[in-house]
Design an enzyme around this catalytic site. Structure first.
Site, PDB file in Angstrom:
ATOM      1  N   SER A 266      33.985  23.584  38.232  1.00 49.43           N
ATOM      2  CA  SER A 266      34.136  24.352  36.984  1.00 49.43           C
ATOM      3  C   SER A 266      33.199  25.546  36.876  1.00 49.43           C
ATOM      4  CB  SER A 266      33.911  23.449  35.767  1.00 49.43           C
ATOM      5  OG  SER A 266      34.954  22.525  35.662  1.00 49.43           O
TER       6      SER A 266
ATOM      7  N   LYS B 112      34.925  28.707  36.718  1.00 49.12           N
ATOM      8  CA  LYS B 112      35.633  29.190  35.523  1.00 49.12           C
ATOM      9  C   LYS B 112      34.995  30.444  34.933  1.00 49.12           C
ATOM     10  CE  LYS B 112      37.228  24.541  34.235  1.00 49.12           C
ATOM     11  NZ  LYS B 112      36.922  23.367  33.359  1.00 49.12           N
TER      12      LYS B 112
ATOM     13  N   TYR C  19      44.638  26.885  40.539  1.00 50.93           N
ATOM     14  CA  TYR C  19      43.489  26.286  39.851  1.00 50.93           C
ATOM     15  C   TYR C  19      42.719  25.325  40.763  1.00 50.93           C
ATOM     16  CZ  TYR C  19      40.871  23.583  36.404  1.00 50.93           C
ATOM     17  OH  TYR C  19      39.866  22.958  35.709  1.00 50.93           O
TER      18      TYR C  19
ATOM     19  N   TYR D  30      30.921  21.854  28.376  1.00 50.73           N
ATOM     20  CA  TYR D  30      31.849  20.907  27.763  1.00 50.73           C
ATOM     21  C   TYR D  30      31.318  20.503  26.391  1.00 50.73           C
ATOM     22  CZ  TYR D  30      32.835  20.704  32.753  1.00 50.73           C
ATOM     23  OH  TYR D  30      33.071  21.025  34.058  1.00 50.73           O
TER      24      TYR D  30
ATOM     25  N   VAL E 245      31.606  19.678  37.924  1.00 53.15           N
ATOM     26  CA  VAL E 245      31.497  18.254  38.259  1.00 53.15           C
ATOM     27  C   VAL E 245      31.066  18.011  39.703  1.00 53.15           C
ATOM     28  CG1 VAL E 245      33.127  17.408  36.521  1.00 53.15           C
ATOM     29  CG2 VAL E 245      33.958  18.048  38.791  1.00 53.15           C
TER      30      VAL E 245
END
Lengths: 303, 303, 303, 303
Positions: free
Chosen positions: A63, A66, A188, A239, A257
């Site tokens: 992530s 992102k 993705y 998150y 992660v």
């Protein structure tokens, strides 16, 4: 500021911390990493590099990617992005479908999985060769041409990523995925599979701390846009633990992660940590500890 | 009881009702049906048939099929079913993902889409030729060999059923779909695509009112099991309007977005209606009106 | 049907069941009851009474009272009631505030606490001496003049009923409580505090099974209204376990945290059980077991 | 930086903005304020003051007070606070009860109403004369002895504050309010009723920008604690619009339904705005516009 000494000190303190948290196993390929890997790397705005531990070993950035995919989409579409994704912390888990239903398919922010899938869809629409172009973009921001996808990790996630498939189909049902669901997922999963070291992450994220300019002077975003990207990482980068990270560390950043975290002090430094043991919110337990120590010891925080 | 006169009366009253509600369009093929179609058919336990309007015209039974797929799964697995799906009304829309997340992949009941997908998964596991075997089952309960899938409708839903794909992937992520997601969806879309008339539905559902025996005397379920199936239709058969249907009509039943409703008075009759205009809960507006009139005029209700 | 023998049989089987569940302690006064109390009473439509165990000992009827307060409100206001409260199962705990917020202060049904508070508010508005009039109403439906409030229980709940106070204030903020919050809560705590035995409950609920007429022939509601009350008990009478009760027992009924359950077979009988150990949904564990045995052994159920 | 010119410029641009949003009316007394009031005040860390419009007129600070009550509680209890309240953005409206239920009575952060009520409860427990002591605390941080409660506003909210009463009772039911509900609400309504001008707010909040020291050199919190308070304002200070404020403005701050906003750039300045028209999230429409202009024009933001 003697950063090498500070990193050394934090590293020693980190090693004696209780080994809390578990490695991510929902992507089978990630489960092969040794849980005790640990590295920190800090790069100043002047280009000085400091590192300790496994700071030069590559891992799956997941992530963390992102922040870079959002940057690329922002440079392509500007504020248009916010018609399809919000800028608010989600108040729920990174892969929750609940809020998405209440908010009719508009993900709360681009860093929860649903939001990142919408951003991926935009890149699939806007790039000629989406996967290659995105890889080239990271090679450009970092100045490192050997950065690459890890096809094994991408494939591993493809085989088991039912929840992301659920999210993508759900978004498609609301009309907020324009391309083929399979194609968006393929992009993705590749985006998340990229392998980088702490040291390399600092270089890739250098422009966030440098008013939009890479180390080689390439303008990725303008100053106002960079302010906004950093703001988003601050409120949404961790998150449902973004408040905690902001409270304890006080720097904008992004976690993954795979156990990586990148954080930055605008106009001063970028710092990356890697430790694969995750807390219950999916963030690296030891990485958060190390970064809290860093801002406490240096007194450097944006607040 | 002069059922034909009563149906006649209800039919006349129904025709002058305001035309409320819209035809389901999320499955493109369903949008081709004329919205003013309307039929009622009643079959007594003695085998007498009464019908009016378009009661012999076939339409897409959609979720009405869930009562039959559940029956087949119940006959195969018995009470084991309830390890993977609940028996409680959902308190939310038929295709909601919210509750599924809070309840860790165990759908609230077998009549919301998530629950029906789990039942479909069980049938795919337990039947040799799932689609053909299910079709044969309905031909057996109804005694009508010409009942069939409508491939156009099945294909239409396959092309646009992103929310069901989201649900199936979500269930798979919780481990509550055992087979391939695509295969389960293919079965489910076919199950829903079956075409039947009101009259035919009465025959297919005859055993629910007849302690488990079809009109030809084949035992589908035993008496205690039939009681339980009827109970489930009562509390969960009308999505988030099951309470309203129970309150107004007072009979167990099942509705579908094709505009069909089947209801039954144990040991007395089965009644089916068809009117494609749906209210905001996805149930046939005129069908509910007609059935409320029926139990009011006859004084027959289970309560 | 030899009801006494059947009750005897069920009673014996119940005594050897594992002692599961706990007595309600959130109302301190209720915690004083012995957890092993157990009684069953059945009254037929012809007036025959059968009982076993502690079927003549009074206990706190708690939420069982909601069926009676709703009946009184329904007789005063008719269908107007449904402008302020719904008829759908809630899909959540009896005292949840969540759904109330999403649905803007309109409780899902009159049997969750929020709904019962709205009904209480209606009675406070519509009755001259609300508490006394309600007591008189129960004395009328049961024909038993000694039924009374238990002031200790009412006071006990008043001292600790913060969640009900939260619900009432929340409803008031939506404008769905018209009277003073304190007055409504006082009425509600008294209503719930009423003490009755299983035997007495059968008499109070007789009219639900007798098309609206009490044993002495007083018309409480008409036949159509009774059908609707029974329908509501079926879909909403057991909190978030109404589906389970319907599935296993197949009779309309109402439970309370005092451990009481009343259920009924229209035109045939009323049955009450009392056992204070509650399952996780707040319903009497042994009471549900006994009633399931009853409908299984007799084959009598509405389905 | 010529702050006066910049304020002048922003003020002119603000005046020609469309008049969007409505004055808060749920507290009747607040509805008496003229909706077109508008003021900005900026105070530098060196003590220079700049102001324009109605920057010296007092208004009801409402939720702006939450930053000060939290500071006082933090100075009394330190990190113990976080056992009873979280540090995460809520992802829902300021007065939502939903998340509170899912998270068992632990409010997500101290700036939603539920969290502020828990903080109020701590102050009621920890202060000798809670209301007077809190007033004295603000007089100390601001150096202004005339600051006071507005009893009319406090009373007005007391008479209509059913939702806050619901929240307080709900928290009490979870054991997260220790004192009498009425006493906590009385403190809370008084805290929110305090009247201050933009200019006065800058002085009261000076220590947030000055490493914990008031203008007169009194240490309120230490540097590390101040970092944490600012972090909390950044992620949670604007209800469910904290992400938007961070994205657009990029400064920590706190808003109130009286139309006031305080924001600050650590070690540089404090800025307050007042305009009573609120957007749908309960934040001042024009205030947010003005502050976005300020950070855009000056290029000063923490990111």
């Amino acid at each position: 500021m003697n950063y090498q000494n500070i990193l050394q000190e934090i590293y020693q303190e980190s090693l004696v911390q209780p080994k809390i948290g578990n490695i991510a196993t929902y992507i089978p390929e990630l489960a092969n990493v040794h849980p005790d890997k640990f590295g920190i790397s800090l790069t100043t705005i002047n280009g000085d590099n400091f590192g300790i531990g496994d700071s030069n070993e590559r891992f799956s950035i997941q992530s963390v990617s992102k922040a870079l995919s959002l940057t690329l989409a922002f440079s392509l579409y500007g504020e248009e992005i916010w018609k399809r994704v919000g800028v608010e912390p989600s108040g729920s888990a990174f892969n929750s479908l609940v809020q998405l239903e209440y908010e009719k398919g508009i993900p709360r922010n681009p860093f929860i999985n649903a939001g990142a899938l919408v951003i991926a869809d935009m890149l699939v629409s806007g790039l000629k060769n989406p996967k290659q172009d995105f890889l080239d973009f990271i090679r450009t921001t970092s100045g490192i041409s050997t950065i690459n996808f890890d096809e094994k990790v991408a494939q591993s996630e493809k085989n088991t990523g039912y929840r992301n498939a659920a999210l993508a189909n759900f978004l498609k049902s609301f009309g907020n995925i324009k391309n083929d669901v399979e194609e968006v997922l393929d992009f993705y999963f590749h985006q998340c599979s990229i392998s980088m070291s702490c040291h390399e992450l600092n270089h890739a994220f250098f422009f966030f701390a440098n008013e939009g300019l890479t180390q080689k002077g390439i303008q990725i975003l303008n100053q106002s846009q960079i302010k906004r990207m950093n703001a988003l990482m601050q409120t949404c980068g961790f998150y449902d633990e973004s408040g905690e990270f902001t409270y304890r560390v006080g720097l904008p950043g992004k976690s993954g992660v795979g156990g990586g975290i990148v954080a930055l002090m605008p106009k001063q430094f970028i710092v990356s940590t890697w430790s694969p043991r995750l807390n219950s919110n999916g963030n690296s337990e030891l990485g958060m500890f190390a970064l809290e120590q860093l801002t406490t010891k240096t007194g450097l925080s944006i607040f």
